[in-house]
Design an enzyme around this catalytic site. Structure first.
Site, PDB file in Angstrom:
ATOM      1  N   SER A 145    -125.572 -38.969  -9.992  1.00  0.00           N
ATOM      2  CA  SER A 145    -125.925 -37.640  -9.465  1.00  0.00           C
ATOM      3  C   SER A 145    -124.688 -36.753  -9.475  1.00  0.00           C
ATOM      4  O   SER A 145    -123.558 -37.262  -9.356  1.00  0.00           O
ATOM      5  CB  SER A 145    -126.427 -37.762  -8.021  1.00  0.00           C
ATOM      6  OG  SER A 145    -126.560 -36.495  -7.424  1.00  0.00           O
ATOM      7  N   TYR A 158    -124.952 -41.016   0.517  1.00  0.00           N
ATOM      8  CA  TYR A 158    -125.563 -41.007  -0.824  1.00  0.00           C
ATOM      9  C   TYR A 158    -124.512 -40.643  -1.874  1.00  0.00           C
ATOM     10  O   TYR A 158    -124.419 -41.286  -2.922  1.00  0.00           O
ATOM     11  CB  TYR A 158    -126.720 -40.003  -0.823  1.00  0.00           C
ATOM     12  CG  TYR A 158    -127.354 -39.762  -2.173  1.00  0.00           C
ATOM     13  CD1 TYR A 158    -128.253 -40.680  -2.715  1.00  0.00           C
ATOM     14  CD2 TYR A 158    -127.075 -38.602  -2.898  1.00  0.00           C
ATOM     15  CE1 TYR A 158    -128.849 -40.452  -3.946  1.00  0.00           C
ATOM     16  CE2 TYR A 158    -127.670 -38.366  -4.127  1.00  0.00           C
ATOM     17  CZ  TYR A 158    -128.553 -39.298  -4.645  1.00  0.00           C
ATOM     18  OH  TYR A 158    -129.143 -39.071  -5.867  1.00  0.00           O
TER      19      TYR A 158
HETATM   20  N1  LIG Z   1    -134.453 -35.858  -7.773  1.00  0.00           N
HETATM   21  C1  LIG Z   1    -133.221 -35.431  -7.691  1.00  0.00           C
HETATM   22  O1  LIG Z   1    -132.946 -34.270  -7.274  1.00  0.00           O
HETATM   23  C2  LIG Z   1    -132.080 -36.309  -8.134  1.00  0.00           C
HETATM   24  C3  LIG Z   1    -130.839 -35.703  -8.369  1.00  0.00           C
HETATM   25  C4  LIG Z   1    -129.783 -36.493  -8.791  1.00  0.00           C
HETATM   26  C5  LIG Z   1    -129.965 -37.848  -8.996  1.00  0.00           C
HETATM   27  N2  LIG Z   1    -131.179 -38.414  -8.743  1.00  0.00           N
HETATM   28  C6  LIG Z   1    -131.303 -39.857  -8.967  1.00  0.00           C
HETATM   29  O2  LIG Z   1    -132.328 -40.084  -9.931  1.00  0.00           O
HETATM   30  C7  LIG Z   1    -132.883 -41.387  -9.740  1.00  0.00           C
HETATM   31  C8  LIG Z   1    -134.381 -41.277  -9.761  1.00  0.00           C
HETATM   32  O3  LIG Z   1    -134.782 -40.438  -8.711  1.00  0.00           O
HETATM   33  P1  LIG Z   1    -136.127 -39.596  -8.720  1.00  0.00           P
HETATM   34  O4  LIG Z   1    -135.768 -38.274  -8.199  1.00  0.00           O
HETATM   35  O5  LIG Z   1    -136.820 -39.716 -10.006  1.00  0.00           O
HETATM   36  O6  LIG Z   1    -136.905 -40.406  -7.570  1.00  0.00           O
HETATM   37  P2  LIG Z   1    -138.458 -40.609  -7.266  1.00  0.00           P
HETATM   38  O7  LIG Z   1    -139.307 -39.559  -7.866  1.00  0.00           O
HETATM   39  O8  LIG Z   1    -138.509 -40.824  -5.779  1.00  0.00           O
HETATM   40  O9  LIG Z   1    -138.800 -42.020  -7.993  1.00  0.00           O
HETATM   41  C9  LIG Z   1    -138.190 -43.184  -7.541  1.00  0.00           C
HETATM   42  C10 LIG Z   1    -138.665 -44.379  -8.379  1.00  0.00           C
HETATM   43  O10 LIG Z   1    -137.909 -45.527  -7.966  1.00  0.00           O
HETATM   44  C11 LIG Z   1    -138.801 -46.559  -7.517  1.00  0.00           C
HETATM   45  N3  LIG Z   1    -138.148 -47.269  -6.414  1.00  0.00           N
HETATM   46  C12 LIG Z   1    -137.766 -46.753  -5.205  1.00  0.00           C
HETATM   47  N4  LIG Z   1    -137.243 -47.716  -4.431  1.00  0.00           N
HETATM   48  C13 LIG Z   1    -137.276 -48.863  -5.176  1.00  0.00           C
HETATM   49  C14 LIG Z   1    -136.892 -50.213  -4.920  1.00  0.00           C
HETATM   50  N5  LIG Z   1    -136.383 -50.586  -3.724  1.00  0.00           N
HETATM   51  N6  LIG Z   1    -137.075 -51.147  -5.894  1.00  0.00           N
HETATM   52  C15 LIG Z   1    -137.603 -50.784  -7.098  1.00  0.00           C
HETATM   53  N7  LIG Z   1    -137.989 -49.520  -7.388  1.00  0.00           N
HETATM   54  C16 LIG Z   1    -137.835 -48.592  -6.422  1.00  0.00           C
HETATM   55  C17 LIG Z   1    -140.064 -45.802  -7.104  1.00  0.00           C
HETATM   56  O11 LIG Z   1    -141.243 -46.613  -7.193  1.00  0.00           O
HETATM   57  P3  LIG Z   1    -141.749 -47.549  -5.955  1.00  0.00           P
HETATM   58  O12 LIG Z   1    -141.725 -46.695  -4.729  1.00  0.00           O
HETATM   59  O13 LIG Z   1    -143.104 -48.007  -6.356  1.00  0.00           O
HETATM   60  O14 LIG Z   1    -140.780 -48.684  -5.886  1.00  0.00           O
HETATM   61  C18 LIG Z   1    -140.121 -44.722  -8.168  1.00  0.00           C
HETATM   62  O15 LIG Z   1    -140.651 -45.258  -9.372  1.00  0.00           O
HETATM   63  C19 LIG Z   1    -132.286 -41.900  -8.429  1.00  0.00           C
HETATM   64  O16 LIG Z   1    -131.246 -42.815  -8.710  1.00  0.00           O
HETATM   65  C20 LIG Z   1    -131.722 -40.667  -7.754  1.00  0.00           C
HETATM   66  O17 LIG Z   1    -130.638 -40.963  -6.921  1.00  0.00           O
HETATM   67  C21 LIG Z   1    -132.244 -37.687  -8.338  1.00  0.00           C
END
Ligand SMILES: NC(=O)c1ccc[n+]([C@@H]2O[C@H](COP(=O)([O-])OP(=O)(O)OC[C@H]3O[C@@H](n4cnc5c(N)ncnc54)[C@H](OP(=O)(O)O)[C@@H]3O)[C@@H](O)[C@H]2O)c1
Length: 269
Positions: A145, A158
């Site tokens: 991130s 985080y």
């Molecule tokens: N969205 C943002 O603004 C943003 C910005 C910078 C970086 N990121 C990073 O991008 C990555 C993806 O985030 P996202 O925004 O796409 O999140 P998201 O929409 O909340 O999706 C999270 C995914 O991870 C899975 N997951 C969560 N906890 C888990 C666990 N304990 N074991 C296995 N799978 C798990 C969830 O499925 P289940 O709940 O079914 O497990 C889901 O498929 C993360 O690393 C986040 O830190 C996000």
């Protein structure tokens, strides 16, 4: 790995593949011809995603329903990473944030964040790199991130977890390069996914121009991976932000983040 447009037999494993950035990776890779292994906890959502990709893209799709914040969950995925049908691309994407500053947090929640954001990334990268370096091909994308470039969210751990992911990937990426294997940190800014809602973080005051689309993040990530970058920061807006985070005086950054926190009431991203 020479191209993300894969010949038929290339296979990618994506963690957190049922929502947000992980789902965008899964759909894009399937469209590009990759077979897939999808990992997340919710078995029904995984089955739906697999059915969609098999039906619309005709790819082989395996699913692994497991919790990567546990040792047992990591072991299951590690076993798949070293199994006979090799994995050519690992996307360590699953990650969480906590909606509370450290002073109001619990050791249990902090450990859960570290186990998923850091420990699982370390374990799965290590498991994937052994067969990849033996075969002298493959790639790992670790989703980090922009938050990892500075302690700009007072009290949030985080950022620290993502600082580790970026530094780790950049370091390991250099040592894997001579083996023909790439490791890249992907550092998106705010992206429209389920992430903030899951953490219970109110983002209603975040201006629209700050939001990225998951498909655009994935598109730029795959382009940067092809170029051999060790760290990918999608969109010029966030490239500028990262330049600021790297070079602005700390005192100025801390003043700005305290002010932002005051105006938005937000502790973590
Ligand atoms: N969205 C943002 O603004 C943003 C910005 C910078 C970086 N990121 C990073 O991008 C990555 C993806 O985030 P996202 O925004 O796409 O999140 P998201 O929409 O909340 O999706 C999270 C995914 O991870 C899975 N997951 C969560 N906890 C888990 C666990 N304990 N074991 C296995 N799978 C798990 C969830 O499925 P289940 O709940 O079914 O497990 C889901 O498929 C993360 O690393 C986040 O830190 C996000």
């Amino acid at each position: 790995m020479t191209s993300h447009s894969a010949p038929d037999e290339q296979r990618a494993l994506v963690t957190g593949a049922t929502a947000g950035i992980g789902a965008a990776f899964a759909r894009r890779l399937a469209a590009d011809g990759w077979h897939l292994v999808l990992v997340a906890r919710d078995a029904d959502r995984l089955a739906d995603m697999a059915a969609e990709l098999r039906e619309r893209r005709g790819r082989d799709v395996e699913i692994i329903s497991t919790d990567l914040s546990t040792d047992d969950g990591c072991v299951v995925v590690e076993r798949r990473l070293v199994a006979d049908a090799p994995i050519d691309l690992l996307v360590n994407n699953a990650g969480i944030s906590l909606n509370k500053p450290f002073l109001r947090s619990s050791a249990e929640d902090e450990a859960r964040l570290l186990r998923l954001n850091v420990h699982a990334v370390m374990r799965l990268t290590l498991a994937a790199l052994r067969p990849m370096t033996d075969r002298r091909r493959g790639a790992v994308i670790n989703v980090s991130s922009v938050a990892g470039f500075g302690a700009v969210m007072p009290g949030s751990t985080y950022s620290a977890s993502k600082a580790w992911v970026t530094n780790f990937s950049e370091s390991v990426g250099q040592s894997a390069r001579p083996f023909g294997v790439r490791v890249m940190a992907l550092c998106p800014g705010y992206t429209r996914t389920e992430f903030h809602q899951r953490a219970g973080i109110n983002m209603s005051k975040t201006p629209g121009w700050m939001w990225l689309q998951a498909d655009d993040v994935v598109d730029e990530a795959l382009r940067d991976l092809r170029k051999g970058k060790l760290v990918s920061v999608p969109s010029w807006r966030y490239k500028l932000a990262v330049a600021g985070l790297r070079h602005a005086p700390r005192r100025l950054l801390h003043a700005v983040s305290q002010d932002t926190r005051g105006r938005t009431g937000r502790d973590a991203n």
